[in-house]
Design a protein around this motif. Sequence first.
Motif, PDB file in Angstrom:
ATOM      1  N   GLY A   1      23.919 -26.536   8.468  1.00 55.80           N
ATOM      2  CA  GLY A   1      24.298 -26.971   9.818  1.00 55.80           C
ATOM      3  C   GLY A   1      25.730 -26.623  10.150  1.00 55.80           C
ATOM      4  O   GLY A   1      26.044 -26.195  11.271  1.00 55.80           O
TER       5      GLY A   1
ATOM      6  N   LYS B   1      30.357 -20.864  17.249  1.00 56.79           N
ATOM      7  CA  LYS B   1      31.734 -20.906  17.770  1.00 56.79           C
ATOM      8  C   LYS B   1      32.366 -19.517  17.735  1.00 56.79           C
ATOM      9  O   LYS B   1      33.028 -19.099  18.696  1.00 56.79           O
ATOM     10  CB  LYS B   1      32.569 -21.889  16.953  1.00 56.79           C
ATOM     11  CG  LYS B   1      34.017 -21.989  17.426  1.00 56.79           C
ATOM     12  CD  LYS B   1      34.802 -23.014  16.620  1.00 56.79           C
ATOM     13  CE  LYS B   1      36.246 -23.101  17.122  1.00 56.79           C
ATOM     14  NZ  LYS B   1      37.023 -24.129  16.385  1.00 56.79           N
TER      15      LYS B   1
ATOM     16  N   ALA C   1      30.664 -29.939  12.114  1.00 50.10           N
ATOM     17  CA  ALA C   1      29.539 -29.290  12.799  1.00 50.10           C
ATOM     18  C   ALA C   1      29.350 -29.845  14.208  1.00 50.10           C
ATOM     19  O   ALA C   1      29.460 -29.111  15.194  1.00 50.10           O
ATOM     20  CB  ALA C   1      28.249 -29.458  11.994  1.00 50.10           C
ATOM     21  N   ILE C   2      29.084 -31.132  14.323  1.00 51.68           N
ATOM     22  CA  ILE C   2      28.792 -31.724  15.634  1.00 51.68           C
ATOM     23  C   ILE C   2      29.995 -31.623  16.570  1.00 51.68           C
ATOM     24  O   ILE C   2      29.857 -31.229  17.738  1.00 51.68           O
ATOM     25  CB  ILE C   2      28.351 -33.190  15.486  1.00 51.68           C
ATOM     26  CG1 ILE C   2      27.134 -33.305  14.566  1.00 51.68           C
ATOM     27  CG2 ILE C   2      28.064 -33.792  16.860  1.00 51.68           C
ATOM     28  CD1 ILE C   2      25.948 -32.496  15.002  1.00 51.68           C
TER      29      ILE C   2
ATOM     30  N   ALA D   1      27.003 -24.024  13.214  1.00 52.23           N
ATOM     31  CA  ALA D   1      27.988 -24.398  14.230  1.00 52.23           C
ATOM     32  C   ALA D   1      29.163 -23.430  14.237  1.00 52.23           C
ATOM     33  O   ALA D   1      29.650 -23.017  15.303  1.00 52.23           O
ATOM     34  CB  ALA D   1      28.464 -25.828  13.987  1.00 52.23           C
ATOM     35  N   ASP D   2      29.607 -23.038  13.048  1.00 47.95           N
ATOM     36  CA  ASP D   2      30.729 -22.102  12.947  1.00 47.95           C
ATOM     37  C   ASP D   2      30.368 -20.726  13.486  1.00 47.95           C
ATOM     38  O   ASP D   2      31.163 -20.088  14.185  1.00 47.95           O
ATOM     39  CB  ASP D   2      31.166 -22.009  11.483  1.00 47.95           C
ATOM     40  CG  ASP D   2      32.382 -21.119  11.299  1.00 47.95           C
ATOM     41  OD1 ASP D   2      33.454 -21.467  11.831  1.00 47.95           O
ATOM     42  OD2 ASP D   2      32.276 -20.076  10.621  1.00 47.95           O
TER      43      ASP D   2
ATOM     44  N   ILE E   1      22.423 -31.654  15.635  1.00 51.27           N
ATOM     45  CA  ILE E   1      21.613 -30.631  14.966  1.00 51.27           C
ATOM     46  C   ILE E   1      20.467 -31.349  14.283  1.00 51.27           C
ATOM     47  O   ILE E   1      20.687 -32.290  13.506  1.00 51.27           O
ATOM     48  CB  ILE E   1      22.424 -29.839  13.919  1.00 51.27           C
ATOM     49  CG1 ILE E   1      23.592 -29.101  14.589  1.00 51.27           C
ATOM     50  CG2 ILE E   1      21.528 -28.839  13.184  1.00 51.27           C
ATOM     51  CD1 ILE E   1      24.509 -28.388  13.595  1.00 51.27           C
TER      52      ILE E   1
ATOM     53  N   VAL F   1      19.516 -27.076  17.760  1.00 50.26           N
ATOM     54  CA  VAL F   1      20.800 -27.513  18.313  1.00 50.26           C
ATOM     55  C   VAL F   1      20.550 -28.074  19.710  1.00 50.26           C
ATOM     56  O   VAL F   1      19.898 -27.428  20.538  1.00 50.26           O
ATOM     57  CB  VAL F   1      21.801 -26.350  18.382  1.00 50.26           C
ATOM     58  CG1 VAL F   1      23.038 -26.741  19.178  1.00 50.26           C
ATOM     59  CG2 VAL F   1      22.201 -25.902  16.987  1.00 50.26           C
TER      60      VAL F   1
ATOM     61  N   VAL G   1      32.335 -29.518  16.524  1.00 50.85           N
ATOM     62  CA  VAL G   1      32.518 -28.107  16.898  1.00 50.85           C
ATOM     63  C   VAL G   1      31.610 -27.746  18.064  1.00 50.85           C
ATOM     64  O   VAL G   1      32.029 -27.093  19.038  1.00 50.85           O
ATOM     65  CB  VAL G   1      32.239 -27.195  15.690  1.00 50.85           C
ATOM     66  CG1 VAL G   1      32.182 -25.730  16.121  1.00 50.85           C
ATOM     67  CG2 VAL G   1      33.306 -27.392  14.620  1.00 50.85           C
ATOM     68  N   LEU G   2      30.341 -28.177  17.998  1.00 56.42           N
ATOM     69  CA  LEU G   2      29.401 -27.898  19.088  1.00 56.42           C
ATOM     70  C   LEU G   2      29.842 -28.554  20.389  1.00 56.42           C
ATOM     71  O   LEU G   2      29.742 -27.952  21.468  1.00 56.42           O
ATOM     72  CB  LEU G   2      28.005 -28.388  18.700  1.00 56.42           C
ATOM     73  CG  LEU G   2      27.331 -27.674  17.524  1.00 56.42           C
ATOM     74  CD1 LEU G   2      26.015 -28.369  17.168  1.00 56.42           C
ATOM     75  CD2 LEU G   2      27.083 -26.205  17.840  1.00 56.42           C
TER      76      LEU G   2
END
Length: 214
Positions: free
Chosen positions: A198, A206, A118-119, A202-203, A179, A164, A121-122
């Motif tokens: 979360g 993206k 998640a993180i 994020a996905d 997040i 976010v 990816v962001l």
Amino acid sequence: MSYAGKDMESSYQVVYDKLWQDIKKRDPEEITLLRAVSYSSATRQFVVLFFNEEYIVDCGKEAIWRQADGELPDVMATIIILNYLVYAQPLRASEPSWVSIKEIPGGMIFYSAFHKTAISVLIEVFGYQVDRLKTVAAFLGGQAGPFGAASVVFRAFPEIPLCVIVWEGDEEVQANATILYDASIDFILPSAISIDLGVYLADRLKKLVGTHYN
């Protein structure tokens, strides 16, 4: 095509089936009192607002689809929505406050995996192009957050906000992101599902960047 969707992995099937059975054991009218959802006894369907989109949860067909176009949610979204209904209980009165995944019971155990899925990816998607965050966030109903220009609050469900935050990087400063959850999440979803939420957000962000910028 099954109502579970083509990508319903076998490892999720037992969980999926149990969640449906657990929902059917609940009084649907009780769930509507505890969650911001509606229910029709004639169709045996709930209407659930998930990231600014209405989903039909059909207890007779054991099916979930997006009301606007009939699109089936993916595996993770399906499990999250079902858990949201299954674990409906009275909310405890508390002051709104933001907490990190580490502060959610059990969150520390999964933090490394959460950071990776998640993180990171962001950071990859927005860390050096933070202006894209607000653009794509609008498609999920995101609103300006309280932590500066690069923070956005989303409503996963009406009772569940997520924030976010991205700190933009440059040649000298490394980008970062996080997040945050409202502390009440502990009373609404199981910890593992909160983490999935979360990761799912994020996905989605993206994928929205991929759709609108590539």
